[in-house]
Design a protein around this motif. Structure first.
Motif, PDB file in Angstrom:
ATOM      1  N   ASP A  24       0.823  -1.215   0.000  1.00  0.00           N
ATOM      2  CA  ASP A  24       0.000   0.000   0.000  1.00  0.00           C
ATOM      3  C   ASP A  24       0.853   1.260   0.000  1.00  0.00           C
ATOM      4  O   ASP A  24       0.381   2.336  -0.380  1.00  0.00           O
ATOM      5  N   ASN A  27       4.225   3.604  -4.456  1.00  0.00           N
ATOM      6  CA  ASN A  27       3.647   4.421  -5.517  1.00  0.00           C
ATOM      7  C   ASN A  27       4.476   4.238  -6.788  1.00  0.00           C
ATOM      8  O   ASN A  27       5.518   4.866  -6.957  1.00  0.00           O
ATOM      9  N   TYR A  77       5.700   9.967 -17.297  1.00  0.00           N
ATOM     10  CA  TYR A  77       4.474  10.444 -16.641  1.00  0.00           C
ATOM     11  C   TYR A  77       3.884  11.654 -17.338  1.00  0.00           C
ATOM     12  O   TYR A  77       2.668  11.844 -17.346  1.00  0.00           O
ATOM     13  N   GLU A 122      -7.268   8.494 -18.923  1.00  0.00           N
ATOM     14  CA  GLU A 122      -7.560   9.071 -17.612  1.00  0.00           C
ATOM     15  C   GLU A 122      -7.643   7.925 -16.622  1.00  0.00           C
ATOM     16  O   GLU A 122      -7.464   6.761 -16.997  1.00  0.00           O
ATOM     17  N   LYS A 123      -7.883   8.267 -15.364  1.00  0.00           N
ATOM     18  CA  LYS A 123      -8.069   7.254 -14.307  1.00  0.00           C
ATOM     19  C   LYS A 123      -6.926   6.244 -14.286  1.00  0.00           C
ATOM     20  O   LYS A 123      -7.159   5.023 -14.183  1.00  0.00           O
ATOM     21  N   GLU A 124      -5.719   6.760 -14.408  1.00  0.00           N
ATOM     22  CA  GLU A 124      -4.565   5.877 -14.371  1.00  0.00           C
ATOM     23  C   GLU A 124      -4.243   5.540 -12.920  1.00  0.00           C
ATOM     24  O   GLU A 124      -4.250   6.420 -12.061  1.00  0.00           O
ATOM     25  N   ASN A 125      -3.955   4.284 -12.661  1.00  0.00           N
ATOM     26  CA  ASN A 125      -3.585   3.896 -11.307  1.00  0.00           C
ATOM     27  C   ASN A 125      -2.649   2.693 -11.364  1.00  0.00           C
ATOM     28  O   ASN A 125      -2.650   1.944 -12.336  1.00  0.00           O
ATOM     29  N   ALA A 126      -1.847   2.556 -10.315  1.00  0.00           N
ATOM     30  CA  ALA A 126      -0.922   1.427 -10.278  1.00  0.00           C
ATOM     31  C   ALA A 126      -0.625   1.065  -8.841  1.00  0.00           C
ATOM     32  O   ALA A 126      -0.478   1.942  -7.982  1.00  0.00           O
ATOM     33  N   THR A 127      -0.533  -0.229  -8.580  1.00  0.00           N
ATOM     34  CA  THR A 127      -0.035  -0.748  -7.306  1.00  0.00           C
ATOM     35  C   THR A 127       0.907  -1.888  -7.676  1.00  0.00           C
ATOM     36  O   THR A 127       0.903  -2.345  -8.830  1.00  0.00           O
ATOM     37  N   TYR A 131      -1.728  -2.545 -12.839  1.00  0.00           N
ATOM     38  CA  TYR A 131      -1.789  -1.234 -13.486  1.00  0.00           C
ATOM     39  C   TYR A 131      -3.131  -1.124 -14.194  1.00  0.00           C
ATOM     40  O   TYR A 131      -3.623  -2.100 -14.775  1.00  0.00           O
ATOM     41  N   THR A 132      -3.708   0.056 -14.154  1.00  0.00           N
ATOM     42  CA  THR A 132      -4.983   0.247 -14.867  1.00  0.00           C
ATOM     43  C   THR A 132      -5.055   1.637 -15.473  1.00  0.00           C
ATOM     44  O   THR A 132      -4.445   2.590 -14.971  1.00  0.00           O
ATOM     45  N   GLU A 143      -6.361  -3.134 -17.971  1.00  0.00           N
ATOM     46  CA  GLU A 143      -5.671  -3.502 -16.732  1.00  0.00           C
ATOM     47  C   GLU A 143      -4.575  -4.504 -17.059  1.00  0.00           C
ATOM     48  O   GLU A 143      -4.684  -5.262 -18.013  1.00  0.00           O
TER      49      GLU A 143
END
Lengths: 743, 743
Positions: A24, A27, A77, A122-127, A131-132, A143
């Motif tokens: 968590d 980043n 980025y 848009e709505k880019e996210n990663a853990t 990745y999505t 994803e």
């Protein structure tokens, strides 16, 4: 059993909402601009596969475009034009390579030109391991997740005509050429040529793949960019110079720029999963990797497994105290440190011989991507301490490379020695590991390998091409304007100091004497006039006119590689006291070193000077400078922002600088099993140790008076005894605890 | 045994010096310029493999260059820049295809750019199954021979550094893209994409190969033309836009323009042999073909075997009398007629499914390269008579294509239907064969296939896209300026006449009536005003303004394909008497036909009118015109010179015109088992018949008064009975002899 699995999945999913897991705090967007060259893609710890958004081509809006400038990462980025998921990528390197097998979902009429099919998002996210991204042009949710050797993408389509494209023509690599074969409507297999890393034209290698889609397409085929024709010939071939669509041909295809397309009628919200297995040995192995690692499981299960791997690995270090941002910097750094070297062998143990054509089988893990000029400085020391089983396999990999190729690695990439940067960096890595008690390798063979590169004449010497000068003169003279001669020699000195250390340990007295003497040759370069190291001409005179600042910002500099005299002058970590003596003692040494920071000569973005802040602590009463600088540098250069790494992460080396620095100890001399201490960022750091290697299961570092507002250390206790600012690794392990009292 | 073989070899070698074998009369250089598109390469009868000198690229001196104009043959006699041996080629066709896997010997410093490595040459020679050339730039003697599925080249080098290059980037085909894998220092294997025949973009197919050299090179590697880069990227990659040499990479390679190089130190006169096996199924089959057909034998043995195959096949017809040149024309024609169709299946019987992705296995020979718009006119009639076992396999191949693909072939090329030219040419071929008593095939299936293409609506009809108009109106109206509508319909008429013939034979009375009626639809096109066929507009009116001459020299012509109204008006061979009636009877018919020849409207270089000279013989008293014209046309257009074929040989069709014409009989109506007779060129012609098919072993054609100086026939005897100028095939076989008395 099924019920249990559902419960487990729910628990894991809930887990991400409640308890803070190490993952968590990661980043993955940190270091994805400002030339950090990290990426937010899905990867497992030290995994061969990474599935990375590719956004560095196809749009004139790209600030950074792979074809417009020197560009070494599949993702930045600040760009915003997605052209697919790249499979198998490098993290934190400075030369373009890999980043191919581009997988792209689209909707509507088939268009296979990436300049057209790319999309804003848009709505880019990663853990970690996930990745999505949402593609605004198509209203597709994309994803990605991964196992060690395979990728899995999931695309959620709108209702209508949808397409999945596999582009084998583009990628970060400067090599071209691919081959593909259709296995079924839902599966293709093939290979692509990769290589030319850092423009080494012969460092070429193949990647093999099997790609499988979990829904049968309504239509499928290939494409190939046709070569341009001239004159009348061009009139007859309507496809010349264009992407030709093959709609009726489904056998083997090959070419510079080929791809496969799959078209579907999708329902609103319909999900299609695309699995990609790779191998550097064969298509068969790629398929076995895919079959065994995914076992037909769906996205959620693969994702959870990847996340669990990260939690297990990141969880080997537990930090308490500090801010959330500091934890984010720390765990993201650890995440970056656990990407390379990565495994090379397939699930059946096969891997490509180092610099040869054989396929060999390994028992342990075979590693690749050894960016050793970087990682010998600290990353392998981190591995040795926290991931000793991996460090052991990495050492044995390096020795196997010697067995296979006759040389230890310098900058190894998927079985090729790219000879990037300089020096003999395997020596400190191996000696450092040995000196720290990790000895499950053939030390005699290792010594033979090291001795070879230290002593072979330059002409035959892959590691030390200027060894004739070096062994005869004790230094490497400048024979060409930008030959990096001083940088070469500085690397040889520290390598030879490692060799001296090992020779002594092995009771090879004559060798020890010889290599110690050589390691001191740096003194030849010291120029009293400037107080710096300075290139020497073949006639023995110093190079003139000389400007110690020349070489800033990667401009070329006579004698120095990627730096200037200020960045290199203190790079004799094995003889700091000797250097101080040359400079006239402690005061001139400290004053000049402080001046380097004060005047901004320190380059936090490259390796040669990264241990500089720790050098103050060699001198009693000056340790506060280290503590002050480390805190400042961490705050300034290591942040939670996308630009939160000061330059190329260098396969985790920059991140590892932050990790050690935040834990309060740093291995500032590779090959010497010691750490210099500084104020830890956290109140408590618990490192899981492997009892197999260290006889105990943890090491605890504590700030005993965390509420103190001081940044400076008053006293330190190693176990129950007070200690100084440099401690031995083995003493640290033995003690099992390190306690800091701040002022 | 060894001694016997040596003796045999000596005998064969001597044999070529003494007794005149049929192969001695073959001059493979005939038809190698003047757009004959034949070539002098080494090939076996109906063999898959041909090894052909490639001299149509790389030099500005080339009169004919593959990249500078429409060019469809790997070799032209008037060029003089050799760039290697091409493996697997087409003979006598009008579209570029195949002609790849280019094998080139050089000396000196390695250079892989064909513009540089090509060479002028001298001492060129060729005999059936053998080709030789001396490369003046290198002083290398290059020789080539072949087995049915493999090629063997022998290079005699001077002393020094020598190289062998395999270029997979170039070729006649307009497709690109190849893949290669190294098996050993001496062996590579791979595939190349071929196709786009006649610019049909989807007619694409792979060729697989294994290449083996009988001497280990001192060094070997690959090359690949690198794609051009722009700007800063170009500065970093020194190979961009150039042929990059891969000196240390020996795994899989792929790309648009790749090759393999092998370097040697050779002694003066040292010979190196290079064997090439191919397959259209797989690399494994290519290797098996190579291993089994060459069995490790050397050049001399392979060459002798190839020559023997030719002597056996050419020897099925023995001609006596005539000049040496006439024999050369005759046997070279027969040689050209025995190149296509060629076998497709590998030695294990496997072949690629027609228009599908399956690999199937055949029991007999599976044939490919069916240029049927050409060959249905006479070549299959020659096969039926002299090589009935092959014609039988060809018919069964055509039926298998129907089984696999749902359609009989039109212009089939290595498993792809290229849809080149028009019509439904399989029908006359199959019916002609059946009517001549070769019936070892499923006639019901054949009828089903023919009926399908004759009756299916145009939209679903691959063979007859304009079938709706045709069946409704009895003709195809001109709907686009250059839609070849009249040519289409003329082909349907003759196909339907064949179908009528078969329906009648099978007692399908209604069908027979229907197709007979359709076959007479040509009358719609007859325009009294011009006395020619003339395109009809959709409104039923004739096309205006009309010029029967428009369409000469391959210029476009409304309604007619590759010709004009004069070339097509008499192309109703199934109803010559009916046509004459339309024209007003015998005299206008004969006068106009004579005018066509007198005014030079007759085109000897293309198929539609090639039977015109025989049509006079339908009319009593006019047969002399046939006899006169045939003699003149043979003398003018069929010579022993490189330009000795009047245009594209069309896969042997032009050559077969000469063969039949020189034997004194010609099958002027495909599908009707009859021949029109003319004065034979030779005194005696003995054709070996296959008793299995014909119940006897020979057919003898004799000129009974050969010393007569007349060119005209007085009487003819079929067996012991006097006959007219048209005879039935079955009567001819039954009689076993045909005797001509000249005036």
């Amino acid at each position: 059993m099924k019920h249990l699995l559902v419960c487990l999945a729910s628990f894991l999913a809930l887990g991400t909402l409640h308890a803070q897991e190490p993952a968590d705090y990661v980043n993955p967007f940190i270091g994805t601009t400002n030339f950090g060259t990290c990426n937010p893609g899905a990867v497992c710890p030290n995994g061969m596969m990474s599935v990375v958004p590719f956004n560095v081509m196809g749009s004139e809006d790209n600030k950074y475009d792979k074809d417009a400038r020197w560009w070494s990462t599949p993702y930045d980025y600040t760009n915003s034009f997605f052209t697919g998921f790249a499979h198998v990528n490098l993290s934190g390197v400075g030369c373009p390579e890999l980043g191919s097998l581009l997988l792209m979902p689209t909707t509507g009429k088939l268009d296979v030109d990436y300049r057209n099919y790319g999309s804003k998002y848009e709505k880019e996210n990663a853990t970690p391991g996930y990745y999505t991204i949402s593609l605004t042009k198509y209203n597709i949710l994309a994803e990605a997740t991964a196992t060690p050797r395979t990728g899995l993408s999931r695309f959620t389509f709108p209702k209508g005509e949808s397409n999945i494209l596999l582009n084998l023509g583009e990628g970060l690599t400067n090599e071209t050429g691919a081959f593909m074969r259709r296995v079924s409507d839902c599966e293709v297999e093939g290979m692509k040529v990769l290589g030319t890393f850092c423009y080494n034209p012969q460092a070429v290698f193949p990647i093999y793949f099997v790609m499988r889609i979990n829904k049968a397409p309504k239509a499928t085929g290939y494409w190939k960019k046709q070569r341009p024709m001239q004159g009348v010939e061009a009139e007859w071939d309507k496809d010349q110079g264009k992407y030709k669509l093959y709609t009726q041909y489904n056998k083997d295809i090959a070419g510079d720029d080929i791809g496969a397309w799959f078209s579907f009628d999708t329902e609103e919200g319909e999900q299609i999963e695309v699995a990609m297995g790779v191998s550097f040995v064969s298509i068969e192995n790629a398929r076995e990797n895919l079959d065994k690692e995914q076992s037909g499981r769906h996205f959620a299960a693969i994702h959870q497994e990847a996340r669990q791997r990260w939690n297990d690995d990141l969880g080997r270090i537990k930090v308490e105290g500090g801010t959330k941002d500091q934890k984010t910097v720390f765990y993201t750094g650890l995440y970056h440190a656990l990407i390379h070297p990565n495994i090379l062998q397939d699930i059946n143990g096969e891997y490509p011989q180092m610099e040869g054509d054989k396929i060999l089988t390994t028992k342990g893990n075979r590693y690749t991507v050894f960016s050793l000029w970087d990682t010998y400085r600290n990353l392998h020391q981190l591995m040795t301490l926290v991931y000793p089983e991996r460090q052991m396999d990495m050492i044995n990999t390096m020795l196997d490379m010697y067995r296979e190729h006759g040389w230890l690695p310098k900058w190894e990439l998927y079985g090729r020695e790219t000879l990037t940067m300089e020096g003999d960096p395997s020596l400190p890595v191996i000696v450092d590991t040995w000196m720290k008690g990790l000895r499950d390798f053939d030390i005699n063979l290792a010594y033979e390998a090291m001795y070879k590169s230290a002593t072979l004449p330059g002409k035959e010497n892959l590691m030390r091409p200027d060894n004739d000068d070096y062994t005869k003169l004790g230094y490497v003279p400048l024979r060409e304007q930008y030959d990096n001669s001083v940088s070469h020699a500085l690397e040889y000195y520290i390598a030879d100091y490692s060799l001296y250390t090992l020779a002594k340990a092995l009771d090879k007295k004559e060798d020890a004497k010889l290599f110690y003497k050589r390691s001191m040759g740096y003194k030849n370069y010291y120029c009293k006039e400037y107080g710096t190291l300075r290139p020497i001409l073949p006639d023995g005179k110093f190079y003139s006119p000389f400007d110690p600042k020349q070489g800033e910002n990667f401009e070329p500099s006579p004698g120095f590689h990627e730096g200037n005299a200020w960045n290199y002058t203190y790079y004799v970590p094995h003889d700091i006291k000797g250097l101080a003596k040359l400079m006239g003692g402690k005061k001139p040494f400290v004053d000049k070193l402080q001046m380097i920071f004060d005047k901004g000569y320190y380059d936090p973005a490259n390796e040669p000077d990264i241990a500089y802040p720790y050098l103050f602590s060699y001198f009693k009463g000056e340790e506060w400078r280290t503590q002050k600088l480390i805190k400042e540098l961490l705050a300034k250069y290591f942040t939670t922002q996308p630009n939160g790494i000061p330059g190329n992460d260098d396969a985790g080396t920059m991140s590892t600088w932050a990790i050690f620095s935040m834990m309060g100890f740093y291995p500032d001399c590779p090959g010497v099993p010691e750490y210099t201490l500084t104020t830890p960022t956290f109140d408590k750091i618990t490192i899981k140790l492997d009892p197999k290697y260290y006889g105990k299961d943890q090491l605890v570092i504590e700030t005993m008076n965390p509420d103190s507002e001081s940044d400076y250390i008053k006293t330190i206790k190693l176990g129950d005894k007070e200690c100084g600012y440099r401690i031995n690794h083995n003493d640290l392990i033995k003690a099992g605890s390190l306690q800091f009292w701040k002022k």
